[in-house]
Design an enzyme around this catalytic site. Structure first.
Site, PDB file in Angstrom:
ATOM      1  N   LYS A   1       3.073   5.431  -6.602  1.00 40.36           N
ATOM      2  CA  LYS A   1       3.420   4.414  -7.602  1.00 40.36           C
ATOM      3  C   LYS A   1       3.325   4.919  -9.054  1.00 40.36           C
ATOM      4  O   LYS A   1       4.217   5.600  -9.503  1.00 40.36           O
ATOM      5  CB  LYS A   1       2.616   3.139  -7.341  1.00 40.36           C
ATOM      6  CG  LYS A   1       2.946   2.595  -5.938  1.00 40.36           C
ATOM      7  CD  LYS A   1       2.534   1.177  -5.654  1.00 40.36           C
ATOM      8  CE  LYS A   1       3.232   0.715  -4.378  1.00 40.36           C
ATOM      9  NZ  LYS A   1       2.383   0.567  -3.219  1.00 40.36           N
TER      10      LYS A   1
ATOM     11  N   TYR B   1      -2.708  -1.782   3.748  1.00 44.32           N
ATOM     12  CA  TYR B   1      -1.408  -1.165   3.987  1.00 44.32           C
ATOM     13  C   TYR B   1      -1.453   0.272   3.507  1.00 44.32           C
ATOM     14  O   TYR B   1      -1.948   0.547   2.412  1.00 44.32           O
ATOM     15  CB  TYR B   1      -0.313  -1.925   3.230  1.00 44.32           C
ATOM     16  CG  TYR B   1       1.070  -1.335   3.374  1.00 44.32           C
ATOM     17  CD1 TYR B   1       1.705  -1.299   4.616  1.00 44.32           C
ATOM     18  CD2 TYR B   1       1.743  -0.817   2.272  1.00 44.32           C
ATOM     19  CE1 TYR B   1       2.984  -0.764   4.752  1.00 44.32           C
ATOM     20  CE2 TYR B   1       3.031  -0.282   2.397  1.00 44.32           C
ATOM     21  CZ  TYR B   1       3.643  -0.261   3.635  1.00 44.32           C
ATOM     22  OH  TYR B   1       4.904   0.267   3.763  1.00 44.32           O
TER      23      TYR B   1
ATOM     24  N   ASP C   1      -7.136   5.412  -0.083  1.00 40.03           N
ATOM     25  CA  ASP C   1      -5.706   5.307  -0.359  1.00 40.03           C
ATOM     26  C   ASP C   1      -5.564   4.569  -1.687  1.00 40.03           C
ATOM     27  O   ASP C   1      -5.683   3.355  -1.760  1.00 40.03           O
ATOM     28  CB  ASP C   1      -5.007   4.565   0.774  1.00 40.03           C
ATOM     29  CG  ASP C   1      -3.506   4.415   0.518  1.00 40.03           C
ATOM     30  OD1 ASP C   1      -3.038   4.902  -0.543  1.00 40.03           O
ATOM     31  OD2 ASP C   1      -2.811   3.804   1.346  1.00 40.03           O
TER      32      ASP C   1
END
Ligand code: PLP
Length: 429
Positions: free
Chosen positions: A267, A144, A239
Site C-alpha cells: 500500500k 486478511y 503483516d
C-alpha cells in the site's frame, strides 16, 4: 446525483470482467447499484465520470497517505519515466527507497521489493517455512493477508461481505497447515501453541487488524503473542501492509513497540504504484535466493517508476511530526462525529487508530474480534448512500476502514464531519 456515465461504463465492464471489476471490493455488491467510475483525483478529492466531486476516504484502500496526485510524488514519477520504465537489472532507486526505510526501521536489516501486498506476505511465509524448516502457521480470524491460497481461510472484507468463509479452488491440503484462532484470545493462543508449537513456522497477524472492521488488539495480547513465539522458537510475522507507514513510519511495530521477526509492507510503500516488500533481520533474510535456498523473484520487482513514487511519498512521511499531525486531525474528526452520534443516541461510532477510522454500527466501545462485529449491514448500506449523496466517498463495504490523508486538512475534515452527521441523521431518522 447524476450517475449515468458510471452506469454505462459499468455495463461495458460487465462484459469484460467478473462482476465488472478487477478486484471484488470495488463492486457495489454490498451497497447495490453501479460502482462509481473515477476519472481523476487531486488532494483529498476524487471526481467520477459524471463530474461529481467527493471527499475521498477510500484513498485507493490505503496507499494515498498524501492524498491524490501529491506534487512531489507526481514529479518524481514523471522525471523517472523520462528514463524508461523497467530494465530487469538493478537501479539506484531500489537502494534509495530501501535506505529511506531501513535507516529508520529497527526491525528490518534487509528487505526484498515485490509488486503487491499479497506477494509480500506469500514470500514472507515461504521464508518463515524455509528458515525454520517447519510447515504450520497460525493466523487469526478476521485478519486478511492477501489472496494467496494458504491464507484464504476466514479472511477479510471481500469474503465477509459475500458471506463466504473461504475460497473455492483452494485444495484442502493447502489449508491443512493453517491454524485459525480468534483475535485477542489468550486462551485460544495457548491452546494452539500447546498442540502445534513444535510444527509451527510462524504466527501471522495484522497487528492492527483493519481489513474486517478495525479490531484493535489489547497491547497485552500482542505482548503475550511475542512472548510465546520467542519461548517456542516460532517466528512472529507482522503483516503491516495496511498499518506500515500509516500509524507510524515503522508501522504497528513502532506504534506498540513490539518487534516482529518478519514484516510485510505494501500500500503506502509504493506511493500509489504497485509495490510490496518483506523484510527481517539479516540472519533470516540470508535464506532468500540468491543468498539462500528460499526462491522468490519478480520481473517487475523494484520497478523504477514505482520506486520513485515510494521515495517521494516516504520522504514526506518521514518528516518529524508527520504522524502526530495525522493522528490529531483524525481524532478531532472522529470525536466530532462520535459526539453527535452519542448525543442523538445512535448505535454508531467511529473506531480509530492513527489516521484510520471504521464505521461501527454498535454501542460497544471496543470490538476486538470478528465475532463481535454486528453482521447486519443494512444501516451501513444506508449510510454509504447518504454519504455519497453528500459528496463523501467511502469504500463500498461496511467491513472496510476509511483513511485520512496528509491533505485532508482541518477544514476538509470539518466539512466531512458535518456531512457524516447529516448522513447519520438521515439513516437513523
Ligand atoms: C491489502 C492487504 C494485503 C494485500 O495486499 P494487495 O496489494 O492487495 O495484494 C495483505 N495484507 C494486508 C494486511 C492488507 O491490508
Amino acid at each position: 446525483m447524476k450517475r449515468s456515465n458510471s452506469e454505462k461504463l459499468y455495463e461495458k465492464a460487465l462484459e469484460y470482467f467478473p462482476g465488472g471489476v478487477n478486484s471484488p471490493v470495488r463492486a457495489f455488491k454490498a451497497v447495490e447499484g453501479a460502482p462509481l467510475f473515477i476519472k481523476k483525483g487531486k488532494g483529498p478529492y476524487i471526481w467520477d465520470e459524471d463530474e461529481n466531486q467527493f471527499i475521498d476516504f477510500c484513498c485507493s484502500f490505503g496507499p494515498h497517505i498524501l492524498g491524490h496526485n501529491y506534487p512531489d510524488v507526481h514529479q518524481n514519477i514523471v522525471d523517472t519515466l523520462e528514463n524508461g520504465t523497467s530494465f530487469g537489472a538493478p537501479t539506484k532507486l531500489e537502494s534509495d527507497l530501501a535506505e529511506i526505510i531501513i535507516s529508520r526501521n529497527p526491525y528490518v536489516d534487509k528487505i526484498r521489493f515485490v509488486s503487491s501486498g499479497t506477494e509480500a506476505v506469500m514470500s514472507g511465509i515461504r521464508l518463515a517455512r524455509g528458515y525454520t524448516g517447519k510447515n504450520k502457521i497460525i493466523k487469526f480470524e478476521g485478519c486478511y493477508h492477501g489472496h494467496f491460497d494458504s491464507l484464504l481461510v476466514n479472511a477479510g472484507s471481500g469474503l465477509a461481505t459475500f458471506g463466504e468463509s473461504s475460497s473455492a479452488g483452494v485444495p484442502q491440503k493447502v489449508v491443512e497447515d493453517t491454524i485459525v484462532i480468534p483475535l485477542n484470545d489468550e486462551e485460544a493462543l495457548e491452546a494452539a501453541f500447546e498442540k502445534h508449537a513444535d510444527d509451527l513456522a510462524c504466527v501471522i497477524i495484522e497487528p492492527i487488524p483493519a481489513n474486517n472492521g478495525l479490531l484493535l488488539q489489547e497491547k497485552s495480547f500482542l505482548l503475550k503473542l511475542r512472548e510465546m513465539c520467542t519461548e517456542h522458537g516460532v517466528l512472529l510475522f507482522f503483516d503491516e501492509v495496511i498499518s506500515g507507514f500509516r500509524v507510524a513510519f515503522s508501522g504497528a511495530a513502532e506504534y506498540y513497540d513490539i518487534a516482529p521477526d518478519i514484516v510485510s509492507y505494501g500500500k503506502i510503500i509504493g506511493g500509489g504504484l504497485p509495490v510490496g516488500a518483506y523484510g527481517a533481520k539479516k540472519h533470516i533474510m540470508q535464506s532468500v535466493s540468491p543468498d539462500g535456498p528460499v526462491y522468490q523473484a519478480g520481473t517487475l520487482s523494484g520497478n523504477p517508476v514505482a520506486m520513485a513514487a515510494g521515495i517521494a511519498q516516504l520522504t514526506v512521511c518521514s518528516q518529524p511530526g508527520f504522524y502526530e499531525d495525522q493522528e490529531a486531525r483524525t481524532k478531532t474528526f472522529v470525536e466530532s462525529v462520535n459526539a453527535h452520534a452519542k448525543e442523538k443516541g445512535y448505535d454508531f461510532s467511529l473506531v480509530t487508530v492513527g489516521s484510520i477510522f471504521w464505521m461501527a454500527f454498535s454501542d460497544q466501545t471496543t470490538i476486538r474480534s470478528a465475532a463481535q462485529i454486528n453482521a447486519d449491514m443494512t444501516p451501513f448500506k444506508k449510510l454509504h448512500k447518504a454519504l455519497l449523496e453528500r459528496s463523501v466517498y467511502v469504500g463500498p463495504s461496511g467491513y472496510e476502514v476509511g483513511f485520512v490523508s496528509h491533505v485532508h486538512t482541518k477544514e476538509v475534515l470539518e466539512n466531512a464531519a458535518q456531512q457524516f452527521k447529516n448522513a447519520l441523521d438521515a439513516v437513523f431518522s
